[in-house]
Design an enzyme around this catalytic site. Structure first.
Site, PDB file in Angstrom:
ATOM      1  N   SER A 157      35.202  32.940  36.921  1.00 28.57           N
ATOM      2  CA  SER A 157      34.383  34.136  37.107  1.00 28.57           C
ATOM      3  C   SER A 157      32.920  33.761  37.332  1.00 28.57           C
ATOM      4  CB  SER A 157      34.567  35.075  35.910  1.00 28.57           C
ATOM      5  OG  SER A 157      34.102  36.373  36.198  1.00 28.57           O
ATOM      6  N   GLU A 177      42.927  41.794  42.316  1.00 30.60           N
ATOM      7  CA  GLU A 177      41.708  41.867  41.514  1.00 30.60           C
ATOM      8  C   GLU A 177      40.502  42.073  42.423  1.00 30.60           C
ATOM      9  OE1 GLU A 177      39.773  38.477  39.757  1.00 30.60           O
ATOM     10  OE2 GLU A 177      41.394  37.151  40.416  1.00 30.60           O
ATOM     11  N   HIS A 233      42.380  39.352  36.315  1.00 32.47           N
ATOM     12  CA  HIS A 233      41.223  38.465  36.457  1.00 32.47           C
ATOM     13  C   HIS A 233      41.267  37.354  35.412  1.00 32.47           C
ATOM     14  CE1 HIS A 233      37.115  37.348  37.313  1.00 32.47           C
ATOM     15  NE2 HIS A 233      36.712  37.637  36.088  1.00 32.47           N
TER      16      HIS A 233
END
Length: 319
Positions: A161, A256, A286
């Site tokens: 991320s 996602e 995610h």
């Protein structure tokens, strides 16, 4: 019909019942409403309490706090870890949150498969420390590893991320400084475009069980002070020059919101002549790799180990 690019791989399997159940649970409980009035520090403490309560690290994993070039960090090692093999892991959390147990557990699984140890920098978080504090700390941690005499060919840079963002920014900084690059980089559902204009951002807002656009917009303002910075390659590394980057391995979920950022990055890397592989996994949430009970997460770790083993020359890795 055009032949699919050979560096892009769609994982052909039906989502496991565990993934379907996790998605349902996340939709009910995981997404917290974040507004301009939210106290991010209070929310951070709440997330860390959840992390401490629900994520367990195996008993044989040794976690050692360390100062790494002025950046607090944690070494993660196992009995089978080889000293010369290092994963520099940059954690996700929208540049504002940390999940120490969840990331230590994930990293320990990578270390076990690769016979490596890992360093997780505790980089400074927004909004108390906005950009460029986090990339400054990550680059400092990388330099500290090199200063310890580690061979960069035995360093793997990885992140999920926001940590995937920081990994690519670190590569930019290392290259710009004329320093030795790591052997390869692994990016898990990376957040690479602060303009948030990828089609999947709109297509899956409201469907993604973890992320919401309105939350991302609030957290973006915590990290980046001026909209003029959104296209700065150190904020949005999707806009960087990828030439000369080491091999890149990306994984993302098919539904996602950040999916297309991984796709666009892989396409750009390939166009720049970078050795790159992208995997799209069906319907996983995610950063699904954190959820060790998912069969998909176990397989994803296997795929990462195989890629890293081939690029590092760690002969017994990914077997």
């Amino acid at each position: 019909m055009d032949k699919p690019a050979d560096y892009r791989h769609t994982i052909e399997l039906r989502p496991s019942w565990q993934t379907r159940a996790l998605n349902a649970l996340l939709r009910l409980s995981a997404r917290r409403r974040v507004s301009q009035e939210s106290d991010v520090a209070v929310l951070r403490r709440a997330y860390e309490e959840i992390d401490a309560r629900y994520f367990q690290v195996a008993r044989e994993v040794l976690r050692t706090p360390v100062d790494c070039g002025g950046v607090p960090a944690e070494w993660v090692t196992l009995p089978e870890s080889r000293h010369e093999r290092v994963i520099l892991y940059l954690h996700g959390g929208s540049f504002a949150f940390r999940f120490p147990n969840a990331h230590a557990a994930l990293v320990s699984r990578l270390c076990r498969r690769l016979g490596a140890r890992a360093l997780i920098p505790d980089y400074r978080l927004a909004p108390e420390y906005p950009f460029p504090a986090a990339p400054d700390d990550c680059h400092r941690a990388y330099r500290a590893l090199i200063a310890q005499g580690l061979d960069p060919r035995n360093i793997v840079l990885a992140g999920d991320s926001a940590g995937g963002n920081l990994a690519l920014v670190t590569l930019q900084r290392v290259r710009a400084a004329g320093e030795a690059l790591p052997s390869c980089a692994v990016l898990l559902s990376p957040a690479l475009d602060c303009t948030m204009t990828s089609p999947s951002m709109a297509d899956y807002d409201g469907l993604d069980p973890v992320l919401q656009l309105r939350t991302l917009l609030v957290l973006r303002r915590c990290y980046v002070q001026s909209p003029q910075q959104y296209i700065d390659p150190e904020v949005s590394p999707l806009f960087a020059d990828f030439r000369g980057f080491p091999p890149l391995f990306l994984q993302a979920g098919s539904s996602e919101m950040l999916r297309d950022e991984a796709v666009r990055a892989a396409d750009k890397a390939h166009a720049a002549g970078v050795d790159v592989e992208l995997e799209i996994w069906p319907e996983v949430p995610h950063t699904f790799q954190v959820a060790a009970f998912l069969p998909e997460a176990t397989s994803a770790i296997d795929h990462i180990a195989r890629f890293v083993g081939r690029r590092t020359g760690w002969g017994d890795a990914g077997a």
